[in-house]
Design an enzyme around this catalytic site. Structure first.
Site, PDB file in Angstrom:
ATOM      1  N   ASP A 229       0.814  -1.218   0.000  1.00 31.09           N
ATOM      2  CA  ASP A 229       0.000   0.000   0.000  1.00 31.09           C
ATOM      3  C   ASP A 229       0.848   1.270   0.000  1.00 31.09           C
ATOM      4  O   ASP A 229       2.027   1.262   0.350  1.00 31.09           O
ATOM      5  CB  ASP A 229      -0.971   0.011   1.187  1.00 31.09           C
TER       6      ASP A 229
ATOM      7  N   GLU B  86      -0.595  -2.070   5.277  1.00 31.34           N
ATOM      8  CA  GLU B  86       0.335  -1.943   6.403  1.00 31.34           C
ATOM      9  C   GLU B  86       0.186  -0.597   7.092  1.00 31.34           C
ATOM     10  O   GLU B  86       0.414  -0.481   8.294  1.00 31.34           O
ATOM     11  CB  GLU B  86       1.780  -2.122   5.915  1.00 31.34           C
ATOM     12  N   GLU B  87      -0.198   0.417   6.330  1.00 35.75           N
ATOM     13  CA  GLU B  87      -0.215   1.787   6.849  1.00 35.75           C
ATOM     14  C   GLU B  87      -1.483   2.138   7.635  1.00 35.75           C
ATOM     15  O   GLU B  87      -1.590   3.248   8.146  1.00 35.75           O
ATOM     16  CB  GLU B  87      -0.080   2.784   5.687  1.00 35.75           C
TER      17      GLU B  87
ATOM     18  N   HIS C 133       8.112   8.861   4.274  1.00 39.59           N
ATOM     19  CA  HIS C 133       6.872   9.640   4.402  1.00 39.59           C
ATOM     20  C   HIS C 133       7.053  11.088   3.950  1.00 39.59           C
ATOM     21  O   HIS C 133       6.287  11.965   4.354  1.00 39.59           O
ATOM     22  CB  HIS C 133       6.334   9.594   5.843  1.00 39.59           C
TER      23      HIS C 133
END
Length: 398
Positions: A81, A139-140, A365
């Site tokens: 993702d 996962e996020e 990020h």
């Protein structure tokens, strides 16, 4: 075996770059990885690798059998993702999806795992055991795709004896790999506080129960959870990143919202910390005439690298990389790979992706995260060799 692996990695390197760039251009958010899943499935089908789709949403489990398939069974994992971030890189493979970007390197994880599958499939006549490959969604985003895939039985039929995972590390140069034995990454919980009072005109504070003032006191008092309640031997962090008091210069609102996170490395202390947060927040608010509603979203557990397997991995890494294999420090960031590590012996390592000479230095990020794609060679080589070494380890100790 080392020579065969390196030869196969060289053969698939251009394909790994192609895969990584395609996934980077078409990122999908947590729980929405449909096209990414279809793309992975098409490659596996083309390579003649068996797989099952639509696990825990858009997850895929592929499988390769070695010479003696029942000797041992392990799993390798990549997450698929992306994040809700607008990419600012000026590259040919820039994200084509507005506001969505692979800013955490999951495109590289997926490309490296596919490359690893190609390599291991080409040498399956030379190792004992069976390997599963998890292409994991979400996962996020809580509750995390790892938890959901485990609940759907990916560690069973046959039982998985180990899980190996990897993550990019922009503070490490491409070509290097690092790992830490034992506790490595923290648990993570989200904290949501709603402080309620009685709003009104800012010029008549005597008629109000000021939730802004209450929230400030709550925020300040909660710092004692770490500074006074915690055992210093247990690394912990409590931070608040959102304080929303939607009033005006002369208007006190009726409520204030605070949002934060707590991270630690002890399940017992984690539970106690939650109780301290609720007791302090509600107590302060009540003492000042208001109230505080506390909601703590229980997130990922802490991630622990199995010490015995980590030593096997370290020996493999040093054989391949020499001085480019490094030991890593503890991290307060979190990963849902931790769910695997809580179930079976696991190792989660980092591979470097930065290259200052190419201007590739941005952190995770960020809007400008990119990787030196030479790192894909390192990732696939180490993962392939480590997987075989782990199978040997469990075969010999069966």
């Amino acid at each position: 075996m080392k020579n065969r692996i390196q030869s196969a990695v060289n053969d698939v390197f251009d394909k790994m770059i192609e895969i990584r760039r395609h996934i980077h251009m078409f990122p999908e958010l947590s729980g929405q990885e449909e096209k990414t899943s279809e793309y992975i499935a098409a490659i596996l089908k083309d390579w003649g690798v068996g797989f099952t789709q639509n696990i825990a949403g858009y997850g895929i489990v592929a499988q390769i059998e070695g010479v003696n398939a029942d000797a041992a069974c392990g799993a390798l994992r990549a997450d698929t993702d992306a994040l809700p971030i607008q990419e600012m890189n000026d590259v040919p493979y820039k994200s084509k999806i507005p506001g969505v970007m692979h800013a955490c390197g999951h495109d590289a994880h997926t490309a490296a795992l596919l490359g690893t599958i190609y390599v291991l499939n080409s040498v399956k006549d030379s190792f004992n055991g069976r390997l599963k490959f998890f292409f994991q969604p979400s996962e996020e985003k809580f509750p995390g795709g790892a938890k959901l895939m485990i609940e759907e039985g990916v560690l069973e039929n046959p039982d998985v004896q180990f899980v190996l995972g990897a993550h990019v590390l922009p503070t490490l140069e491409a070509g290097k790999v690092g790992v830490k034995s034992g506790m490595y990454m923290a648990s993570t919980d989200e904290i949501y506080l709603t402080v309620k009072g009685k709003g009104g005109h800012a010029a008549t504070p005597e008629l109000l129960v000021d939730p802004v003032l209450i929230a400030v006191e709550v925020l300040s008092s909660l710092q004692q959870v770490i500074s006074r309640k915690n055992n210093p031997a247990i690394p912990s962090v409590l931070s608040f990143g959102r304080f929303l008091a939607d009033g005006r210069t002369n208007i006190i609102p009726d409520e204030v919202k605070l949002e934060g996170t707590i991270r630690t490395f002890s399940e017992e202390w984690r539970k106690d910390a939650h109780a301290h947060i609720e007791r302090i927040a509600t107590g302060i608010a009540t003492s000042m005439g208001g109230e505080c509603k506390v909601n703590i979203a229980h997130g990922y557990p802490f991630l622990v690298n199995n010490e015995e397997l980590t030593e096997v991995f370290r020996n493999t890494g040093k054989e391949f990389l020499g001085k480019d294999f490094v030991d890593l420090p503890l991290r307060m960031t979190a990963e849902d790979f931790a769910y695997y590590s809580q179930k079976v012996p696991s190792v989660f390592y980092r591979f470097g992706v930065s290259n200052p000479e190419k201007g590739i230095t941005s952190n995770l990020h960020s809007q400008t995260l990119d990787i030196d794609e030479e790192a894909l060679k390192t990732a696939a080589s180490i993962m392939s060799m480590a997987a075989i070494q782990f199978l040997d380890h469990f075969s010999e100790n069966k």
